[in-house]
Design a protein around this motif. Structure first.
Motif: not given
Length: 256
Positions: A129-132, A115-127, A203-210, A137-141
């Protein structure tokens, strides 16, 4: 999340930086171990148990889940049904959860490391996604769970929320997605296709696109950990630890 991140970096910059560096170190060491095991030919795969769940059983569990719309215990009933089906198919829980392969303490330690090894890569991917999203023109809810966690002032309710986030949600989601749906699909499709489909639905059932892409990758990681070790308890431990890291940062932001 931007405001939360800014606050954390401003007040706990050294602590957050140390945590991120620890994530990099864990990811690097995990990669080295994985490569060595692969080169040595001792990297097992296909260790998750095969259980002949039927389509009728899948529909039954689904109906229990849907009943949660009208009956708040729907998810709990679905989990009880899955565990009863495991015993119906004459599989003991030690084999199902993989405690004969890895002890509870080994699962906890390995879960923390992964989990520690995956934390930073997944946060970077999430960030990313928000930037894209902002760029097109689709802000993160806001995530309802995070908003609820940040704004609640009731200690009893906060305690229940922590219990749900840190224990009940990881346990329930892993039994449902990896311990049931993935096993069901694996009886009908290839392991790779089953892994991908389960992660997509997770992933889909968490209903949060970013969060879709990082949760999809997280779902792949959890499924792979299950197949490499045959331990559902390991995927539960990884999920618990990952939620714990995020919750710890939120607690710092909330009370710091």
């Amino acid at each position: 999340m931007n405001e939360i991140t800014t606050k954390l970096l401003h007040q706990y910059g050294a602590l957050v930086t140390g945590f991120l560096l620890a994530s990099v170190a864990a990811a690097s060491s995990l990669g080295i171990v994985f490569r060595r095991l692969r080169c040595a030919g001792t990297l097992p795969y296909g260790q998750a148990p095969t259980i002949p769940f039927s389509t009728i059983e899948l529909i039954t569990v689904f109906l229990f889940l849907v009943s949660g719309v009208f009956f708040s215990a729907g998810t709990a009933l679905a989990l009880v049904a899955i565990l009863l089906l495991v015993r119906f198919h004459r599989l003991d829980f030690a084999t199902y959860f993989g405690t004969r392969r890895l002890s509870p303490w080994q699962n906890i330690a390995a879960g923390f490391w992964i989990a520690l090894a995956a934390d930073l890569p997944l946060r970077l991917v999430a960030g990313f996604s928000e930037v894209v999203g902002k760029a097109v023109g689709v802000p993160a809810p806001p995530q309802p769970a995070i908003e609820l966690f940040i704004h609640t002032r009731s200690w009893p309710f906060l305690s229940l929320l922590l219990l749900f986030i840190l224990v009940l949600a990881p346990l329930g989601e892993e039994v449902l997605f990896r311990g049931f749906l993935y096993v069901y699909l694996k009886n009908r499709l290839s392991r790779t296709a089953s892994l991908v489909l389960t992660a997509l639905l997770f992933a889909f059932l968490h209903f949060h696109w970013p969060s879709f892409l990082p949760l999809f990758l997280f779902g792949l990681l959890l499924g792979a950990a299950y197949e490499f070790t045959g331990s559902l308890l390991l995927s539960i431990a990884i999920h618990c630890w990952f939620n714990s890291f995020t919750t710890g940062l939120l607690l710092l932001a909330k009370f710091g």
